[in-house]
Design an enzyme around this catalytic site. Structure first.
Site, mmCIF file in Angstrom:
data_model
loop_
_atom_site.group_PDB
_atom_site.id
_atom_site.type_symbol
_atom_site.label_atom_id
_atom_site.label_comp_id
_atom_site.label_asym_id
_atom_site.label_seq_id
_atom_site.Cartn_x
_atom_site.Cartn_y
_atom_site.Cartn_z
ATOM 1 N N SER A 58 -32.812 100.471 17.227
ATOM 2 C CA SER A 58 -32.572 99.044 16.984
ATOM 3 C C SER A 58 -31.875 98.851 15.643
ATOM 4 O O SER A 58 -31.847 99.754 14.802
ATOM 5 C CB SER A 58 -33.952 98.357 16.972
ATOM 6 O OG SER A 58 -33.875 97.022 16.584
ATOM 7 N N THR A 67 -31.035 91.727 12.332
ATOM 8 C CA THR A 67 -31.763 92.674 13.192
ATOM 9 C C THR A 67 -33.072 92.013 13.654
ATOM 10 O O THR A 67 -33.521 91.047 13.045
ATOM 11 C CB THR A 67 -32.156 93.961 12.422
ATOM 12 O OG1 THR A 67 -33.237 93.647 11.535
ATOM 13 C CG2 THR A 67 -31.000 94.559 11.648
ATOM 14 N N TYR A 105 -43.705 95.846 0.408
ATOM 15 C CA TYR A 105 -42.324 96.148 0.805
ATOM 16 C C TYR A 105 -41.508 96.575 -0.416
ATOM 17 O O TYR A 105 -40.917 97.653 -0.437
ATOM 18 C CB TYR A 105 -41.729 94.895 1.461
ATOM 19 C CG TYR A 105 -40.386 95.076 2.115
ATOM 20 C CD1 TYR A 105 -40.272 95.643 3.385
ATOM 21 C CD2 TYR A 105 -39.217 94.656 1.487
ATOM 22 C CE1 TYR A 105 -39.033 95.788 3.997
ATOM 23 C CE2 TYR A 105 -37.983 94.795 2.091
ATOM 24 C CZ TYR A 105 -37.897 95.353 3.350
ATOM 25 O OH TYR A 105 -36.669 95.500 3.947
ATOM 26 N N ASP A 113 -37.289 107.175 17.412
ATOM 27 C CA ASP A 113 -38.033 105.941 17.128
ATOM 28 C C ASP A 113 -39.460 106.132 17.597
ATOM 29 O O ASP A 113 -39.736 106.921 18.508
ATOM 30 C CB ASP A 113 -37.394 104.752 17.867
ATOM 31 C CG ASP A 113 -37.642 103.423 17.157
ATOM 32 O OD1 ASP A 113 -36.712 102.918 16.485
ATOM 33 O OD2 ASP A 113 -38.774 102.903 17.253
ATOM 34 N N ASN A 120 -34.529 106.029 8.222
ATOM 35 C CA ASN A 120 -34.237 104.590 8.282
ATOM 36 C C ASN A 120 -35.378 103.746 8.839
ATOM 37 O O ASN A 120 -35.423 102.535 8.620
ATOM 38 C CB ASN A 120 -32.969 104.422 9.144
ATOM 39 C CG ASN A 120 -32.726 102.999 9.553
ATOM 40 O OD1 ASN A 120 -32.246 102.198 8.758
ATOM 41 N ND2 ASN A 120 -33.070 102.663 10.792
HETATM 42 N N1 LIG Z 1 -32.947 93.615 8.423
HETATM 43 C C1 LIG Z 1 -32.894 93.447 7.122
HETATM 44 O O1 LIG Z 1 -32.566 92.349 6.626
HETATM 45 C C2 LIG Z 1 -33.169 94.605 6.202
HETATM 46 C C3 LIG Z 1 -32.767 94.493 4.865
HETATM 47 C C4 LIG Z 1 -32.995 95.542 4.007
HETATM 48 C C5 LIG Z 1 -33.609 96.695 4.467
HETATM 49 N N2 LIG Z 1 -34.000 96.781 5.764
HETATM 50 C C6 LIG Z 1 -34.652 98.037 6.182
HETATM 51 O O2 LIG Z 1 -33.836 98.663 7.141
HETATM 52 C C7 LIG Z 1 -34.630 99.527 7.958
HETATM 53 C C8 LIG Z 1 -34.311 99.277 9.413
HETATM 54 O O3 LIG Z 1 -34.757 97.975 9.743
HETATM 55 P P1 LIG Z 1 -33.982 96.987 10.727
HETATM 56 O O4 LIG Z 1 -33.754 95.730 9.976
HETATM 57 O O5 LIG Z 1 -32.860 97.673 11.385
HETATM 58 O O6 LIG Z 1 -35.174 96.647 11.744
HETATM 59 P P2 LIG Z 1 -35.430 97.109 13.248
HETATM 60 O O7 LIG Z 1 -36.793 96.633 13.560
HETATM 61 O O8 LIG Z 1 -34.305 96.647 14.101
HETATM 62 O O9 LIG Z 1 -35.405 98.689 13.162
HETATM 63 C C9 LIG Z 1 -36.486 99.425 12.621
HETATM 64 C C10 LIG Z 1 -36.899 100.466 13.632
HETATM 65 O O10 LIG Z 1 -37.887 101.309 13.029
HETATM 66 C C11 LIG Z 1 -38.823 101.648 14.045
HETATM 67 N N3 LIG Z 1 -40.087 102.086 13.444
HETATM 68 C C12 LIG Z 1 -41.041 101.345 12.839
HETATM 69 N N4 LIG Z 1 -42.078 102.117 12.451
HETATM 70 C C13 LIG Z 1 -41.759 103.381 12.799
HETATM 71 C C14 LIG Z 1 -42.410 104.640 12.664
HETATM 72 N N5 LIG Z 1 -43.626 104.731 12.093
HETATM 73 N N6 LIG Z 1 -41.779 105.748 13.118
HETATM 74 C C15 LIG Z 1 -40.559 105.653 13.704
HETATM 75 N N7 LIG Z 1 -39.901 104.489 13.895
HETATM 76 C C16 LIG Z 1 -40.500 103.372 13.438
HETATM 77 C C17 LIG Z 1 -38.968 100.385 14.873
HETATM 78 O O11 LIG Z 1 -39.483 100.652 16.147
HETATM 79 C C18 LIG Z 1 -37.532 99.867 14.906
HETATM 80 O O12 LIG Z 1 -36.834 100.299 16.045
HETATM 81 C C19 LIG Z 1 -36.085 99.211 7.604
HETATM 82 O O13 LIG Z 1 -36.569 100.229 6.762
HETATM 83 C C20 LIG Z 1 -35.988 97.883 6.875
HETATM 84 O O14 LIG Z 1 -37.029 97.696 5.977
HETATM 85 C C21 LIG Z 1 -33.776 95.780 6.640
#
Ligand SMILES: NC(=O)c1ccc[n+]([C@@H]2O[C@H](COP(=O)([O-])OP(=O)(O)OC[C@H]3O[C@@H](n4cnc5c(N)ncnc54)[C@H](O)[C@@H]3O)[C@@H](O)[C@H]2O)c1
Length: 269
Positions: free
Chosen positions: A16, A193, A156, A37, A90
């Site tokens: 995702s 996302t 966080y 994932d 990630n």
């Molecule tokens: N979306 C934002 O605005 C944003 C901004 C800065 C940083 N981030 C970071 O980016 C990264 C990706 O997030 P995203 O926004 O794409 O969200 P997302 O939910 O689309 O993707 C995160 C994925 O991580 C998986 N996941 C969660 N726990 C897990 C585990 N224990 N083992 C394996 N997989 C696991 C989830 O199932 C999910 O598919 C995260 O670390 C998030 O904190 C996101």
């Protein structure tokens, strides 16, 4: 490190959002991907969609908080492709909104084990593979919350600051081994996302009634996952340790660093 045709990327949280964006950006450069994932069915579905579009992609389920699970991921990725060049640590979750004194021990445990533990497990499992090959890069996803304060999200921001700090040191350690190795930390601002929705389905937060959990719903200016992924791969190609795409992120980082330096200078007088 520039991604070359045939290079293999392993992407945790790849089913995702930003992880899927990274997969698409690697595939666009002729690379092959392992979509990993904790949501096994979502990983399978995502890899199948990428294959249907002509890519070489496989799914391997893993929980990044579990070191055995991540070691199994590394073994199975090597069995499938024989090599790994880019490791994207990630996977992640968001923590509930509350002041630090109201954050629960369960939230702290979860953020530390997934965000910091996930990166540690990924580095322990994959760095020896990259070192043995003599070429490879580790991309750790943190957040703009790892570069500057973000009130109401201490679990966080605390874990993201740790990921920034350990990546800076990891890069130096890898470069000591070989200049063709390195690490980069990705610190985006808002990205469109389903982070809230996925975090809720994994039990990390509760979404208020009527809230979608999509980050874009929090406000204008969210980047697309592909824009963020392109920025990350450009930074890796340029050998940069930090990459922080997103509106206002540079200003927030600059304010933190300037505040830090002026405090240190004042203390030194
Ligand atoms: N979306 C934002 O605005 C944003 C901004 C800065 C940083 N981030 C970071 O980016 C990264 C990706 O997030 P995203 O926004 O794409 O969200 P997302 O939910 O689309 O993707 C995160 C994925 O991580 C998986 N996941 C969660 N726990 C897990 C585990 N224990 N083992 C394996 N997989 C696991 C989830 O199932 C999910 O598919 C995260 O670390 C998030 O904190 C996101």
């Amino acid at each position: 490190m520039k991604i070359e045709t045939g290079d293999v990327a392993v992407i945790t949280g790849g089913a995702s959002g930003i992880g899927l964006g990274l997969a698409r950006a690697v595939i666009a450069r002729g690379g092959r991907v392992v979509i990993s994932d904790v949501r096994a069915e979502a990983a399978e579905r995502t890899a199948a969609e990428l294959r249907d579009a002509g890519a070489e992609a496989i799914a391997i389920a893993a929980d990044v908080a579990d070191s055995d699970s991540v070691c199994n991921l590394a073994e199975r990725a090597l069995e499938a492709f024989g090599t790994v060049h880019l490791v994207c640590n990630n996977a992640g979750l968001v923590s509930p909104a509350a002041p630090m004194w109201e954050q629960t021990p369960a939230t702290w445990d979860r953020m530390i084990s997934v965000k910091i533990g996930g990166v540690i497990n990924g580095v322990r499992a994959f760095a020896p593979i990259l070192i043995a090959q003599g070429r490879g890069h580790i991309l750790n996803t943190a957040s703009s919350g790892g570069l500057a304060p973000l009130p109401l999200r201490t679990p966080y921001t605390g874990s993201m600051h740790a990921v920034v700090g350990l990546t800076e040191t990891l890069d130096l350690e890898l470069k000591t081994v070989n200049e063709l190795l390195g690490a980069t930390v990705l610190c985006p601002g808002l990205v469109d996302t389903p982070l809230g929705q996925n975090s809720a389905s994994l039990g990390a937060i509760q979404l208020p009634a009527g809230m979608s959990g999509n980050i874009a719903s929090l406000g204008a200016g969210a980047l697309s996952p592909l824009e963020v992924a392109e920025a990350a791969l450009a930074a890796i190609a340029a050998g940069r340790v930090h990459v922080a795409p997103g509106t206002g992120v540079l200003d927030r980082a600059r304010a933190r660093v300037q505040g830090l330096i002026s405090d240190l200078e004042a203390a030194g007088e």
